[in-house]
Design an enzyme around this catalytic site. Structure first.
Site, short mmCIF file in Angstrom:
data_model
loop_
_atom_site.label_atom_id
_atom_site.label_comp_id
_atom_site.label_asym_id
_atom_site.label_seq_id
_atom_site.Cartn_x
_atom_site.Cartn_y
_atom_site.Cartn_z
N CYS A 257 -37.05 28.83 -39.14
CA CYS A 257 -36.90 29.49 -37.87
C CYS A 257 -35.45 29.48 -37.41
O CYS A 257 -35.16 29.98 -36.34
CB CYS A 257 -37.79 28.81 -36.81
SG CYS A 257 -37.09 27.29 -36.11
N CYS B 144 -32.82 24.58 -37.14
CA CYS B 144 -31.99 23.51 -37.67
C CYS B 144 -30.53 23.93 -37.72
O CYS B 144 -29.64 23.14 -37.42
CB CYS B 144 -32.49 23.09 -39.05
SG CYS B 144 -34.12 22.31 -38.95
N CYS C 8 -39.19 21.17 -42.03
CA CYS C 8 -39.72 22.15 -42.97
C CYS C 8 -39.23 21.90 -44.39
O CYS C 8 -40.01 21.89 -45.34
CB CYS C 8 -39.35 23.57 -42.55
SG CYS C 8 -40.17 24.06 -41.00
N CYS D 149 -37.72 18.22 -35.63
CA CYS D 149 -37.98 19.63 -35.37
C CYS D 149 -37.39 20.01 -34.02
O CYS D 149 -38.13 20.14 -33.04
CB CYS D 149 -39.48 19.93 -35.43
SG CYS D 149 -39.88 21.68 -35.39
N HIS E 1 -40.19 4.58 -30.37
CA HIS E 1 -40.64 3.69 -29.30
C HIS E 1 -39.72 2.49 -29.16
O HIS E 1 -39.50 1.97 -28.06
CB HIS E 1 -42.06 3.24 -29.60
CG HIS E 1 -42.62 2.25 -28.64
ND1 HIS E 1 -43.00 2.58 -27.36
CD2 HIS E 1 -42.87 0.93 -28.77
CE1 HIS E 1 -43.46 1.50 -26.74
NE2 HIS E 1 -43.39 0.49 -27.57
N CYS F 239 -36.90 3.08 -26.79
CA CYS F 239 -37.16 3.94 -25.66
C CYS F 239 -36.89 3.19 -24.36
O CYS F 239 -37.37 2.07 -24.19
CB CYS F 239 -38.61 4.43 -25.69
SG CYS F 239 -39.01 5.52 -24.32
N CYS G 20 -43.13 6.13 -18.60
CA CYS G 20 -43.70 5.95 -19.94
C CYS G 20 -44.76 7.01 -20.19
O CYS G 20 -45.62 7.26 -19.32
CB CYS G 20 -44.30 4.55 -20.07
SG CYS G 20 -45.22 4.33 -21.61
N CYS H 249 -48.07 9.90 -26.09
CA CYS H 249 -46.78 9.75 -26.78
C CYS H 249 -46.95 9.13 -28.16
O CYS H 249 -47.60 8.09 -28.30
CB CYS H 249 -45.85 8.88 -25.94
SG CYS H 249 -44.16 8.87 -26.56
N CYS I 55 -33.65 9.27 -31.71
CA CYS I 55 -33.48 10.15 -30.55
C CYS I 55 -33.04 9.44 -29.28
O CYS I 55 -32.15 9.90 -28.58
CB CYS I 55 -34.79 10.87 -30.21
SG CYS I 55 -35.70 11.44 -31.60
N CYS J 272 -36.99 13.84 -25.35
CA CYS J 272 -38.26 14.41 -24.88
C CYS J 272 -38.92 13.62 -23.74
O CYS J 272 -39.34 14.20 -22.74
CB CYS J 272 -39.23 14.53 -26.05
SG CYS J 272 -38.58 15.59 -27.36
N CYS K 217 -43.69 12.15 -26.97
CA CYS K 217 -43.16 12.41 -28.31
C CYS K 217 -44.26 12.99 -29.19
O CYS K 217 -45.42 12.55 -29.11
CB CYS K 217 -42.64 11.09 -28.90
SG CYS K 217 -42.20 11.16 -30.64
N CYS L 63 -41.98 14.47 -34.43
CA CYS L 63 -41.56 15.63 -35.21
C CYS L 63 -40.73 15.28 -36.44
O CYS L 63 -40.32 16.17 -37.17
CB CYS L 63 -40.83 16.63 -34.33
SG CYS L 63 -39.19 16.09 -33.82
#
Lengths: 381, 552
Positions: free
Chosen positions: A59, A62, A157, A193, A231, A234, A247, A253, A262, A273, A280, A283
Site C-alpha cells: 500500500c 512503509c 506485508c 503496519c 506493554h 507503556c 490504559c 489492547c 513504539c 496508538c 494496540c 501490528c
C-alpha cells in the site's frame, strides 16, 4: 565520492542537528554515548551503501513511513547516507528505463546492496496477481533478491504477508522469505503496519558500524527494536498513575502480545496508538489481522465474540495458531500475577527474562541488559 | 528505454506504440499503453497490474473493525479509507458523531490533503516539469533574486548550498532516483534558475512534510495509518487539551507559511511557464461527493460541495444521484458476461492475458449514468466554483488574474495541478477555524448500539477524489463490502460500451516529441495523481459483469 566532500556536505547541514540524530540512533541501537562519534563516522565515511527498494503487493505505507524519518532527516538519508538506486515512487525515469536500471544496479552491486522489500508477494497461479513490467513480482524477487547482501523486509506485508495474506488470502500472498524459500541471503524483518522508520535506519547504521546485521529474534526481527513487548514500556502500564484513565487493556489492547519499541521511540516524535486512545492491534506480529481480532475485546478468552469466522481455525480468542511458535509464553505479561513459564534447564540469563540472541551467522550474542540515558539536548563533543 | 515498436504501419502517418510499465512516481502498479501518430497520442489504455482482494478479506469480519483493514488499502491515501469505513458503518447503525469528532476528522482529513498534495507536487509531479541536471548549472545569486521576486515573504534558502549538494550528488556518479530522467528533453521550458529554485523546494518539502505528519500524529497516534478512529467518533479525546491544541496550531502556522510562500507561488510559476498545457489533458465530466462537513447530520453543508458536471459545462452543476453509479468488468480481469444487468452468481477474478482489445486491467470501470467521470481536485474546484463557494471562487479568480488562465484552460493537465494547489490553500486556512472550535471538555465519541442486519454507505472526498464504501451487515458480520475509489474512476479501463476512462481519454491529443522519452504523457498521467492500491480491490460475489451500487 570522497570522504572529505561528504564531510563538507554534513558541515553544510547543521552539525549540531546531525550529532543529535546520531545520539538518537545510538540510543535506539542500545549503544552508549561513546558510540555517537562512530555512528556519525559510519554515516559519512566511504561510499554510500546501495539500496534497491522493491514494491510488491503493498500500500506504500512503509515507504511513506520511511519518508517520515527524522533521524537523520529523510533528505540527508536519500542524498548523503544511502544510494537509493531503485524506488518506483521516487524515480525520475519510467517504464523500460527503470526495469533496465533495476537489473543493471543488481548486477553492478552484486552481493553489495541492501534489498529493501515492501509488500507481500502473490504466489497463487504462478504469481499473476502482481505484475511489473510484464513480469510477475515473484519472478522479479527471485531474480533480484538473491543478489543482495541482505534483504530488509520492511513492514508486516514483506515480513509476514500482511493484509494481503489475511484469511482467505485470495492471491497466495507471502512474506519475501517464505515466498522465495531463500537461505543464501540473510533476511531481516522489520515489521509493523507501518514500521517505525528509525528501526530501518538503525538496522542500516548497525551494519555500517559493525559490518554485520543486528542480532535478531527467531523471526529475524532485530532485537534492538523487537525484544520487549509494547506493554513493557507503556506509560499507561498498570502500575502507573496514568493507568486508570488511559490504559486500553479493557478495550482489547494487544500490547502484551506484541513486540515493538513504539512507546519508547514514538511515531513522528509525537505519539503512539494508546496515547491516541486506541488499543494496540499488535501490528508487528505475524498474522495479526487474523489472530489479534477481535481488536476491541480483551485477550485471553474474556468477553464476547469468541466464535471465529466460519471455517477459520486459530481465530478463537487469542490462541497461537498452527505452526506458530513464540519465544515466550503466549499469555504474555498482561497480568503480572501470572508467572511466566519457562522450560526446565534454562540458563540463568533466560530465567531472568533476557532473551537469547543469535546473530544471523548462528552465533550466540549476549545482549546487555543495561540501559543508557542519552542527553540529546546537548550534542556530543 | 525503447518503446515497444509493435504495429508499425508504413507511410507518413506511421503509428508507434508506447508502453510504460511500470509508471513511476505514483502509488501502486500501473501500466500505460499509448498509440502515437504524427507526434500525438491517438489512443491510450490504462492498466492496474496488482490485485490483493481486500473485499474478500473483509467478509465475515466485525463491522466495527472494518476501518482498520480498509485503511491499509493505501498508505499514501492513508486515513481516507478508514474515515469512509467508519462513516459507512455509522450510516448503517444510524449513529451521529459528536462535534469534537467531526472537527477532529476534518482536521485529520485536512492534514492528509496537505501532506498528500505537497508530496505529489514536489516528489511525484515536479520532475515532469523541472530539469534536475539543468538546475546544477544555475547561477545561485540569480536564483535568490528570482525567489525574492516570486515570493518576497518566503524563508531565505542558501541556493549555493543546494546547488553544491545537487552537483556533488550528480557528480558522485550515483544519481540514484535522478538517474535516467529525461534531462535535456525539448519539452522542459524552465531556466536553470527556475529549475534550481524548484529543486530547492523539492528538498524543503522532504523536510516540511514531516511536520504535516506530526499534525496528523497529534490526533492520530501515528502517521501513516493512524489509530484513533472508531465507529461513533474518535478515541483521542484525552489528547484534546490546551497543550496539544497549541502544538497543533504551531505546526499549522508553519505549514500555512510554507503553502502560502512556497507551494502556491511555485504552482503559479509552472502554470505561467507551461500555459500551453492549458489546452492539453482536460475532461468532459466531473463528479464530487462533497467533504469537510460543517454539521453532524444532514444537511452537512460541506466546505467543498457535492456536484456533477456533464459535458464540460463548468457553470452547470447538478446534484449527485448515487443510484446512477454502475461498475463494468467487460475489459477487466473478472469473469462474467458483457451483459449490463446485475445477475446472481459469483464474480471471480479471472486473469486472462493483457489484451487491450479484450481484458487488460485489474481495475473495474465505474460509470455515472453511463459516462466516465473525472474525480479529484479539478472536479472539486469546478463544482465549488460553479456552485459559488466563496473561498473557492476568490481563490480561483485570484489565480486567473495572476496567471492569465481562465475557466476553460483550467480544465487541463496544468489546471489539474493548479487545482490541487488552490484547494490545499483553502483547506489550510479553514483548519485554523476548525481547530479553534474544538472543545476540551466535550465528548469525542458516542457509544452506539450495533445492529446485526443493516446496510450503510459512506462517502468521502479523498485527496484524489470521490470515494465510496458500501456495506451489507448480516448476522452482525460483514456480508458484503464494496469500494469505489477515486483512482477507480480516473484510471478505469473501457466499460461495456467501450467508453474509455478519464485518463485514457485525457491522453488523446497529448504531443509526444520523442516516443523513446514519453515525458509529455507522464505529465498528464501524474496530473491525475494515480493511486492504484486503492483502485484495485473489488470482488463482488453477487453479480456478474456489472452491478448497481446501492445508495441508502
Amino acid at each position: 565520492m570522497s570522504k572529505s566532500s561528504k564531510s563538507d556536505l554534513i558541515t553544510a547541514l547543521d552539525r549540531r542537528e546531525f550529532l543529535k540524530y546520531c545520539s538518537t540512533i545510538a540510543a535506539v541501537l542500545g549503544l552508549g554515548p561513546s558510540h555517537v562519534k562512530s555512528v556519525a563516522a559510519a554515516l559519512i565515511s566511504g561510499p554510500r551503501p546501495p539500496v534497491l527498494w522493491l514494491h510488491f503487493a503493498e500500500c506504500t505505507g512503509c515507504s511513506e513511513s520511511f519518508l517520515r524519518a527524522n533521524k537523520p532527516s529523510i533528505d540527508s538519508i536519500l542524498l548523503e547516507t544511502i544510494s537509493l538506486e531503485y524506488h518506483e515512487t521516487l524515480l525520475a525515469g519510467a517504464g523500460q528505463t527503470v526495469t533496465d536500471t533495476l537489473q543493471a544496479a543488481a548486477d553492478k552491486y552484486d552481493g553489495q546492496f541492501f534489498c529493501v522489500v515492501e509488500g507481500a508477494i502473490p504466489t497463487a497461479e504462478n504469481g499473476i496477481y502482481g505484475m511489473i513490467g510484464g513480469k510477475t513480482m515473484l519472478s522479479i524477487a527471485k531474480t533480484i533478491c538473491p543478489k543482495a547482501k541482505a534483504i530488509l523486509a520492511f513492514g508486516n506485508c514483506s515480513s509476514f504477508g500482511g493484509i494481503a495474506a489475511a484469511a482467505p488470502n485470495p492471491t497466495g500472498a507471502k512474506g519475501v522469505r517464505e515466498a522465495l524459500g531463500i537461505t543464501t541471503v540473510p533476511v531481516v524483518k522489520i515489521p509493523g503496519c507501518p514500521p517505525n522508520p528509525i528501526n530501518l535506519v538503525g538496522t542500516i547504521v548497525e551494519f555500517l558500524l559493525k559490518g554485520q546485521l543486528p542480532p535478531c529474534d527467531e523471526y529475524g526481527r532485530p532485537l534492538f527494536a523487537y525484544s520487549k513487548s509494547v506493554h513493557h514500556n507503556c506509560p499507561y502500564e498498570e502500575h502507573t498513575t496514568e493507568a486508570k484513565e488511559r490504559c486500553k487493556h479493557d478495550e482489547g489492547c494487544k500490547g502484551g502480545k506484541c513486540k515493538n519499541n513504539c512507546t519508547e521511540v514514538l511515531f513522528n516524535d509525537e505519539s503512539f496508538c494508546m496515547k491516541a486512545g486506541h488499543p494496540c492491534i499488535a501490528c508487528s506480529e505475524p498474522e495479526f489481522w487474523d489472530k489479534m481480532s477481535p481488536f476491541y475485546q480483551k485477550p485471553e478468552g474474556e468477553g464476547k465474540g469468541q466464535e471465529g469466522r466460519k471455517g477459520q481455525e486459530g481465530r478463537k480468542g487469542q490462541g497461537v495458531g498452527k505452526g506458530q511458535t513464540y519465544e515466550f509464553d503466549p499469555k504474555w505479561i498482561i497480568n503480572k500475577s501470572v508467572p511466566v513459564r519457562r522450560p526446565a534447564g534454562m540458563s540463568p540469563d533466560r530465567q531472568k527474562g533476557i532473551p537469547r540472541n543469535f546473530n544471523l551467522k548462528g552465533q550466540k550474542v549476549r545482549q546487555s541488559n543495561k540501559s543508557y540515558q542519552i542527553d540529546v539536548s546537548r550534542p556530543a563533543k | 528505454m525503447y518503446p515497444d515498436q509493435q504495429n508499425k504501419k508504413p507511410g507518413n502517418n506511421s503509428m508507434t506504440k508506447i508502453q510504460i510499465d511500470p509508471v513511476t512516481r505514483i502509488e501502486g502498479h500501473l501500466k500505460l499503453e499509448a498509440e502515437v501518430t504524427s507526434g500525438q497520442v491517438v489512443d491510450a489504455w490504462s492498466s492496474g497490474t496488482l490485485y490483493r482482494g481486500i473485499e474478500t478479506i473483509l467478509k465475515g469480519r466485525i463491522p466495527e473493525e472494518a476501518w482498520l483493514y480498509t485503511q491499509r488499502l493505501c498508505g499514501v491515501c492513508t486515513y481516507v479509507h478508514g474515515s469512509t469505513s467508519v462513516r459507512c458503518v455509522e450510516n448503517a447503525y444510524q449513529t451521529v458523531i459528536p462535534d469534537n469528532a467531526r472537527i477532529i476528522r476534518n482536521l485529520l482529513m485536512g492534514g492528509q490533503f496537505i501532506h498528500d498534495h505537497l508530496i505529489h507536487f514536489y516528489q511525484l509531479h515536479l520532475m515532469d516539469w523541472v530539469d534536475v541536471v539543468s538546475a546544477t548549472t544555475a547561477d545561485a545569486s540569480a536564483t535568490a533574486a528570482l525567489a525574492k521576486r516570486i515570493s518576497p515573504n518566503a524563508a531565505a534558502i542558501d541556493f549555493s548550498a543546494v546547488k553544491t549538494r545537487l552537483q556533488a550528488f550528480v557528480g558522485s556518479g550515483q544519481l540514484g532516483i535522478f538517474a535516467n530522467g529525461y534531462w535535456g528533453h525539448s519539452a522542459y521550458l524552465l531556466s536553470p534558475e527556475e529549475n534550481l529554485l524548484l529543486m530547492a523546494h523539492y528538498l524543503e518539502t522532504l523536510k516540511k512534510q514531516i511536520v504535516v505528519a506530526k499534525m496528523h500524529a497529534i490526533w492520530g497516534g501515528k502517521n501513516p495509518h493512524l489509530q484513533s478512529l472508531r465507529v461513533g467518533g474518535v478515541t483521542c479525546g484525552a489528547e484534546i487539551t490546551t497543550q496539544r491544541i497549541g502544538d497543533f496550531k504551531s505546526y499549522l502556522q508553519d505549514i500555512k507559511q510554507f503553502i502560502d510562500t512556497i507551494y502556491i507561488p511555485d504552482a503559479m510559476l509552472l502554470a505561467k511557464k507551461y500555459s500551453d498545457w492549458g489546452a492539453i489533458g482536460g475532461s468532459q465530466n466531473f463528479l464530487a461527493f462533497g467533504e469537510f462537513p460543517t454539521a453532524n447530520s444532514k444537511p452537512e453543508s460541506p466546505l467543498f460541495p457535492q456536484g456533477v458536471i456533464m459535458g464540460g459545462q463548468a457553470v452547470t452543476v447538478a446534484t449527485v444521484d448515487t443510484s446512477q453509479i454502475t461498475e463494468h468488468v467487460r475489459h477487466s480481469w473478472y469473469s462474467g458476461s458483457a451483459d449490463l444487468a446485475p445477475s446472481a452468481g459469483a464474480t471471480q477474478p479471472g486473469y486472462t492475458t493483457y489484451d487491450t482489445g479484450d481484458k487488460y486491467s485489474w481495475l473495474k470501470a465505474p460509470r455515472y449514468a453511463g459516462k466516465s467521470m473525472e474525480v479529484g481536485p479539478l472536479a472539486r474546484m469546478l463544482v465549488a466554483f460553479g456552485k459559488g463557494t466563496p473561498k473557492v471562487v476568490s481563490a480561483m479568480n485570484s489565480f486567473f488574474t495572476e496567471t492569465g488562465a481562465n475557466i476553460q484552460t483550467f480544465n487541463s493537465t496544468v489546471g489539474r495541478m493548479s487545482a490541487r494547489a488552490l484547494e490545499t490553500q483553502v483547506i489550510v486556512d479553514a483548519m485554523w477555524f476548525w481547530v479553534n472550535a474544538l472543545s476540551t471538555s466535550s465528548s469525542s465519541i458516542n457509544t452506539q448500539s450495533s445492529k446485526s442486519t443493516c446496510q450503510g454507505v459512506g462517502f468521502n472526498e479523498a485527496p484524489r477524489g470521490a470515494l465510496g464504501h458500501w456495506i451489507d451487515i448480516a448476522g452482525g458480520k460483514i456480508g458484503n463490502y464494496q469500494i469505489i475509489s477515486p483512482t477507480g474512476w480516473n484510471c478505469s479501463p473501457r466499460c461495456g460500451n467501450d467508453i474509455p476512462g478519464p485518463l485514457e481519454k485525457a491522453l488523446v491529443g497529448t504531443p509526444v516529441a520523442d516516443a523513446a522519452k514519453p515525458l509529455e504523457i507522464l505529465r498528464t498521467v501524474h496530473s491525475f495523481d494515480p493511486c492504484l492500491a486503492c483502485a484495485v480491490h473489488v470482488l463482488d460475489p453477487h453479480n456478474d459483469s456489472t452491478y448497481i451500487v446501492r445508495a441508502t
